[in-house]
Design an enzyme around this catalytic site. Structure first.
Site, PDB file in Angstrom:
ATOM      1  N   ARG A  10     -20.495 -49.655  43.080  1.00  0.00           N
ATOM      2  CA  ARG A  10     -20.559 -50.745  42.104  1.00  0.00           C
ATOM      3  C   ARG A  10     -21.636 -51.741  42.551  1.00  0.00           C
ATOM      4  NH1 ARG A  10     -15.191 -53.622  42.548  1.00  0.00           N
ATOM      5  NH2 ARG A  10     -16.167 -54.983  41.018  1.00  0.00           N
ATOM      6  N   SER A  12     -21.234 -55.156  42.644  1.00  0.00           N
ATOM      7  CA  SER A  12     -20.757 -56.459  43.106  1.00  0.00           C
ATOM      8  C   SER A  12     -21.235 -56.719  44.531  1.00  0.00           C
ATOM      9  CB  SER A  12     -19.232 -56.521  43.058  1.00  0.00           C
ATOM     10  OG  SER A  12     -18.667 -55.734  44.090  1.00  0.00           O
ATOM     11  N   LYS A  82      -8.126 -49.701  47.528  1.00  0.00           N
ATOM     12  CA  LYS A  82      -7.092 -50.226  46.635  1.00  0.00           C
ATOM     13  C   LYS A  82      -7.448 -50.066  45.157  1.00  0.00           C
ATOM     14  CE  LYS A  82      -8.553 -55.118  46.844  1.00  0.00           C
ATOM     15  NZ  LYS A  82      -8.807 -55.367  45.428  1.00  0.00           N
ATOM     16  N   ASP A  83      -8.701 -49.736  44.854  1.00  0.00           N
ATOM     17  CA  ASP A  83      -9.098 -49.486  43.463  1.00  0.00           C
ATOM     18  C   ASP A  83      -8.831 -48.045  43.032  1.00  0.00           C
ATOM     19  OD1 ASP A  83     -10.036 -52.084  43.150  1.00  0.00           O
ATOM     20  OD2 ASP A  83     -12.085 -51.579  43.710  1.00  0.00           O
ATOM     21  N   THR A 126      -4.678 -65.934  40.779  1.00  0.00           N
ATOM     22  CA  THR A 126      -4.767 -64.568  41.298  1.00  0.00           C
ATOM     23  C   THR A 126      -5.099 -63.623  40.150  1.00  0.00           C
ATOM     24  OG1 THR A 126      -3.590 -62.737  42.360  1.00  0.00           O
ATOM     25  CG2 THR A 126      -2.260 -64.248  41.051  1.00  0.00           C
ATOM     26  N   SER A 128      -4.075 -60.431  40.303  1.00  0.00           N
ATOM     27  CA  SER A 128      -3.203 -59.286  40.563  1.00  0.00           C
ATOM     28  C   SER A 128      -1.758 -59.557  40.165  1.00  0.00           C
ATOM     29  CB  SER A 128      -3.281 -58.950  42.066  1.00  0.00           C
ATOM     30  OG  SER A 128      -2.175 -58.209  42.493  1.00  0.00           O
ATOM     31  N   LEU A 129      -1.155 -58.646  39.390  1.00  0.00           N
ATOM     32  CA  LEU A 129       0.272 -58.740  39.077  1.00  0.00           C
ATOM     33  C   LEU A 129       1.111 -58.622  40.344  1.00  0.00           C
ATOM     34  CD1 LEU A 129       0.728 -56.596  35.826  1.00  0.00           C
ATOM     35  CD2 LEU A 129       0.779 -59.076  36.026  1.00  0.00           C
ATOM     36  N   ARG A 130       0.668 -57.763  41.268  1.00  0.00           N
ATOM     37  CA  ARG A 130       1.390 -57.583  42.531  1.00  0.00           C
ATOM     38  C   ARG A 130       1.480 -58.906  43.289  1.00  0.00           C
ATOM     39  NH1 ARG A 130      -0.448 -57.562  47.464  1.00  0.00           N
ATOM     40  NH2 ARG A 130      -2.600 -57.497  46.712  1.00  0.00           N
ATOM     41  N   ARG A 131       0.343 -59.597  43.408  1.00  0.00           N
ATOM     42  CA  ARG A 131       0.358 -60.886  44.103  1.00  0.00           C
ATOM     43  C   ARG A 131       1.172 -61.915  43.322  1.00  0.00           C
ATOM     44  NH1 ARG A 131      -5.882 -60.176  44.708  1.00  0.00           N
ATOM     45  NH2 ARG A 131      -6.035 -59.020  46.667  1.00  0.00           N
ATOM     46  N   ARG A 148     -10.469 -64.401  37.295  1.00  0.00           N
ATOM     47  CA  ARG A 148     -11.360 -63.244  37.437  1.00  0.00           C
ATOM     48  C   ARG A 148     -12.710 -63.736  37.938  1.00  0.00           C
ATOM     49  NH1 ARG A 148     -11.187 -58.677  34.541  1.00  0.00           N
ATOM     50  NH2 ARG A 148     -12.733 -58.056  36.094  1.00  0.00           N
ATOM     51  N   GLY A 149     -13.580 -62.789  38.223  1.00  0.00           N
ATOM     52  CA  GLY A 149     -14.915 -63.125  38.698  1.00  0.00           C
ATOM     53  C   GLY A 149     -15.099 -62.741  40.151  1.00  0.00           C
ATOM     54  N   THR A 153     -17.647 -67.049  42.335  1.00  0.00           N
ATOM     55  CA  THR A 153     -17.137 -67.630  41.085  1.00  0.00           C
ATOM     56  C   THR A 153     -15.737 -68.196  41.294  1.00  0.00           C
ATOM     57  OG1 THR A 153     -18.443 -66.111  39.738  1.00  0.00           O
ATOM     58  CG2 THR A 153     -16.540 -67.137  38.684  1.00  0.00           C
ATOM     59  N   ARG A 154     -14.897 -67.451  41.977  1.00  0.00           N
ATOM     60  CA  ARG A 154     -13.523 -67.911  42.198  1.00  0.00           C
ATOM     61  C   ARG A 154     -13.487 -69.142  43.100  1.00  0.00           C
ATOM     62  NH1 ARG A 154      -9.755 -62.420  42.437  1.00  0.00           N
ATOM     63  NH2 ARG A 154     -11.113 -61.148  41.144  1.00  0.00           N
ATOM     64  N   CYS A 241      -2.438 -51.073  38.269  1.00  0.00           N
ATOM     65  CA  CYS A 241      -2.490 -52.539  38.198  1.00  0.00           C
ATOM     66  C   CYS A 241      -1.565 -53.077  37.108  1.00  0.00           C
ATOM     67  CB  CYS A 241      -3.925 -53.001  37.927  1.00  0.00           C
ATOM     68  SG  CYS A 241      -5.034 -52.721  39.317  1.00  0.00           S
TER      69      CYS A 241
END
Length: 313
Positions: A10, A12, A82-83, A126, A128-131, A148-149, A153-154, A241
């Site tokens: 990717r 990023s 983790k992706d 966050t 993430s639903l997990r977090r 997001r970002g 950005t975050r 996710c």
């Protein structure tokens, strides 16, 4: 062995760091090889205005890269583990898993506060639903907001006052030289990490003899052992996710300890279990323990949680 190796990644900042890290390792181990990094845009990179769970979850950051690998446009792909979905496309395998970076989540606080110190209604960001579910379980009085970002950005959104704190993976911050931003590490007692968090996945074509000598040198046995157990859990529970599930394996005193969790999105129901086996056990035994944890969680209320989440999609 090939003389030229093309790495797909990717675009990023973190993904490029990871790809160039692998490139550097290969060049050090095999100075006769020429290594090139090729950037590939993914759906997950193009969608930045919605939570990942609403647009496809796991797989959003890997599909286009996997297609390039299958089409032999690249020779290997570097992903964040983790992706990676539990299932891989036919013809592709995990060629190597290098040594894991810190696997835990961390909190970055605007006022240098710990999770326990925040007042009610504090805004925690966050993606993430997990977090989010584990934060709600620990502090149901907090306001959990989507963010997001990329990392910069975050951090800008946090410092601008949009959030009181944000929660991210430690590994990304450490790799990008931003460890100084971390206020608090959230270990597996506070927050069970995502499957494979902190580890890299070097994906290759199955039975690619040109690349296998390189993979053998890059692979880190203890990390592979732990991640294999975690991924067996993920595959059994069919995690993505979309659902707050987590599994983390660590080696302590010659034992592999797996900790797994399923939680409701609101954090009111949390099912958590552990399993232990000797580090010297066959890989198949570690996988059995991962699958067994998934079955335990499903049989003890996890199935109802996941069915409820799916019915709300």
């Amino acid at each position: 062995m090939k003389k030229n190796i093309r790495i797909g990644t990717r675009g990023s900042q973190l993904a490029l760091w990871q790809a160039h890290h692998v490139k550097s390792r290969i060049e050090t181990l095999f100075p006769e090889l020429k290594v090139e990094v090729i950037t590939i845009s993914t759906k997950g990179d193009r969608i930045t205005d919605r939570p990942l769970a609403l647009v496809g979850g796991k797989g959003l950051f890997v599909k286009e890269i996997e297609t390039a690998l299958l089409n032999k446009e690249i020779d290997l792909a570097v992903h964040s583990m983790k992706d990676m979905p539990g299932e891989m496309p036919e013809g592709l395998v995990i060629g190597a898993i290098p040594e894991r970076e810190n696997p835990f989540d961390v909190m970055i606080s605007r006022e240098n506060k710990l999770l326990a110190d925040y007042p009610a209604k504090a805004r925690i960001g966050t993606s993430s639903l997990r977090r989010g579910s584990q934060l709600k379980a620990a502090r149901p009085d907090l306001e959990i907001l989507s963010i997001r970002g990329n990392l910069d950005t975050r951090l800008k959104k946090l410092k601008a006052g949009d959030y009181d704190a944000i929660v991210l993976a430690a590994a990304g911050l450490i790799r990008l030289g931003q460890e100084h931003e971390i206020t608090q590490y959230l270990d597996e007692v506070l927050m069970v990490p995502a499957v494979g968090q902190g580890a890299l996945c070097i994906q290759t074509r199955e039975n690619d003899r040109d690349i296998s000598p390189v993979m053998e040198r890059l692979d880190h046995g203890p990390t592979r052992l732990c991640v294999t157990g975690e991924r067996a859990f993920l595959k059994q529970i069919e995690g993505s996710c979309h659902i707050p599930v987590a599994c983390y394996a660590q080696i302590k005193d010659n034992q592999v300890i797996l900790t797994a969790l399923v939680a409701s999105e609101d954090g009111r129901k949390v099912i958590k279990r552990q399993a232990t086996c000797p580090e010297a056990s066959p890989v198949s035994t570690i996988e059995d323990h991962g699958r067994g944890l998934a079955t335990q969680l499903l049989d003890n209320g996890g199935k109802q949680i996941l069915e409820s989440l799916n019915s709300n999609d």
